[in-house]
Design a protein around this motif. Structure first.
Motif, PDB file in Angstrom:
ATOM      1  N   LEU A  19     -35.070  23.746  -3.333  1.00 27.68           N
ATOM      2  CA  LEU A  19     -36.435  23.342  -2.998  1.00 27.68           C
ATOM      3  C   LEU A  19     -36.592  21.833  -2.941  1.00 27.68           C
ATOM      4  CD1 LEU A  19     -38.529  25.856  -5.114  1.00 27.68           C
ATOM      5  CD2 LEU A  19     -38.208  25.842  -2.640  1.00 27.68           C
ATOM      6  N   VAL A  20     -35.981  21.133  -3.899  1.00 27.19           N
ATOM      7  CA  VAL A  20     -36.151  19.685  -3.991  1.00 27.19           C
ATOM      8  C   VAL A  20     -35.333  18.947  -2.946  1.00 27.19           C
ATOM      9  CG1 VAL A  20     -35.799  17.680  -5.493  1.00 27.19           C
ATOM     10  CG2 VAL A  20     -36.749  19.786  -6.424  1.00 27.19           C
ATOM     11  N   PHE A  21     -34.103  19.403  -2.709  1.00 28.94           N
ATOM     12  CA  PHE A  21     -33.196  18.668  -1.832  1.00 28.94           C
ATOM     13  C   PHE A  21     -33.061  19.276  -0.436  1.00 28.94           C
ATOM     14  CE2 PHE A  21     -31.951  15.585  -4.808  1.00 28.94           C
ATOM     15  CZ  PHE A  21     -31.891  16.205  -6.059  1.00 28.94           C
ATOM     16  N   GLY A  22     -33.709  20.397  -0.188  1.00 27.05           N
ATOM     17  CA  GLY A  22     -33.641  21.012   1.129  1.00 27.05           C
ATOM     18  C   GLY A  22     -34.432  20.213   2.156  1.00 27.05           C
ATOM     19  N   ASP A  38     -43.585  20.726 -10.373  1.00 25.81           N
ATOM     20  CA  ASP A  38     -44.513  19.601 -10.370  1.00 25.81           C
ATOM     21  C   ASP A  38     -44.078  18.478 -11.308  1.00 25.81           C
ATOM     22  OD1 ASP A  38     -44.987  20.867 -12.758  1.00 25.81           O
ATOM     23  OD2 ASP A  38     -47.107  21.269 -12.374  1.00 25.81           O
ATOM     24  N   TRP A  39     -43.062  18.726 -12.117  1.00 23.80           N
ATOM     25  CA  TRP A  39     -42.576  17.703 -13.042  1.00 23.80           C
ATOM     26  C   TRP A  39     -41.658  16.694 -12.362  1.00 23.80           C
ATOM     27  CZ3 TRP A  39     -37.344  18.354 -13.192  1.00 23.80           C
ATOM     28  CH2 TRP A  39     -36.853  19.632 -12.973  1.00 23.80           C
ATOM     29  N   ILE A  40     -41.323  16.911 -11.099  1.00 27.21           N
ATOM     30  CA  ILE A  40     -40.553  15.923 -10.342  1.00 27.21           C
ATOM     31  C   ILE A  40     -41.562  15.018  -9.650  1.00 27.21           C
ATOM     32  CG2 ILE A  40     -38.942  15.533  -8.443  1.00 27.21           C
ATOM     33  CD1 ILE A  40     -37.591  18.127  -9.217  1.00 27.21           C
ATOM     34  N   THR A  41     -41.621  13.778 -10.102  1.00 25.05           N
ATOM     35  CA  THR A  41     -42.642  12.867  -9.589  1.00 25.05           C
ATOM     36  C   THR A  41     -42.166  12.021  -8.419  1.00 25.05           C
ATOM     37  OG1 THR A  41     -42.016  11.236 -11.245  1.00 25.05           O
ATOM     38  CG2 THR A  41     -43.836  12.725 -11.811  1.00 25.05           C
ATOM     39  N   THR A  42     -40.870  11.773  -8.344  1.00 25.20           N
ATOM     40  CA  THR A  42     -40.330  10.996  -7.228  1.00 25.20           C
ATOM     41  C   THR A  42     -39.296  11.845  -6.508  1.00 25.20           C
ATOM     42  OG1 THR A  42     -40.616   8.968  -8.505  1.00 25.20           O
ATOM     43  CG2 THR A  42     -39.208   8.848  -6.559  1.00 25.20           C
ATOM     44  N   ALA A  43     -39.650  12.346  -5.369  1.00 27.08           N
ATOM     45  CA  ALA A  43     -38.744  13.197  -4.588  1.00 27.08           C
ATOM     46  C   ALA A  43     -37.864  12.329  -3.689  1.00 27.08           C
ATOM     47  CB  ALA A  43     -39.548  14.169  -3.744  1.00 27.08           C
TER      48      ALA A  43
END
Length: 188
Positions: A19-22, A38-43
């Motif tokens: 989800l994050v790196f796709g 939602d705990w990842i603030t800088t994608a």
């Protein structure tokens, strides 16, 4: 299947990573957009689509040192430090043939314009006379005689020879071209 064990050991982390790196326009993102943590603030900055990589060919046991397509792009030839040359079907990725016989790593491969002949160059200097590189890559040679010592920053990762010219590619990002003239002994 190269990452199968990591996925089996950590399926939730793999899921979140997809989800994050796709890519931003991937099917995974579209289907599970609400599940992104939602705990990842800088994608990370992402591409819109997956890369154009068609396939990964696996089969050499060591570093691949040279690759060449056939003129019609139907075949790909690869040479390796494992002393083999492989012929691949470019559309399916199947290994069609493995050629063995070099006693040193394969430095260069190529196909003739009509794809009927394959050439390979190796650090074992088989089938080569005249200008070349010593098997320890420390010397430019002529008829197997050391004629020019190469400092470490000029030692080759790949080489090409054309009559009295030698081209050397180095691991330091340099290409060095040398013109070699052999003096003929004086006739007495």
């Amino acid at each position: 299947m190269a990452h199968k064990s990591a996925i089996e050991k950590s399926p939730l982390q793999s899921y979140v990573s997809a989800l994050v790196f796709g890519p931003t326009r991937s099917i995974i993102r579209a289907l599970f957009e609400r599940e992104e943590p939602d705990w990842i603030t800088t994608a990370p900055a992402l591409e819109e689509k997956w890369s154009a990589c068609l396939s990964t060919l696996e089969g050499h046991n060591s570093e691949v040192t040279s690759v060449a397509f056939s003129p019609d792009s139907a075949r790909l030839v690869s040479g390796s430090s494992d002393k083999t040359v492989k012929i691949w079907d470019a559309s399916s990725g199947a290994c069609l043939q493995t050629l063995e016989g070099h006693s040193g790593e394969v430095a260069s491969v190529g196909l003739s314009p009509d794809s009927t002949q394959l050439a390979s160059g190796s650090w074992d200097n088989t089938g080569h006379q005249g200008l070349g590189i010593s098997s320890d890559r420390m010397w430019v040679t002529y008829n197997s005689e050391n004629i020019l010592w190469l400092p470490s920053e000029y030692r080759p990762s790949c080489v090409t020879v054309s009559e009295n010219m030698i081209g050397i590619g180095t691991s330091f990002g340099r290409v060095w071209i040398c013109h070699v003239e052999r003096n003929k002994p004086n006739a007495s």
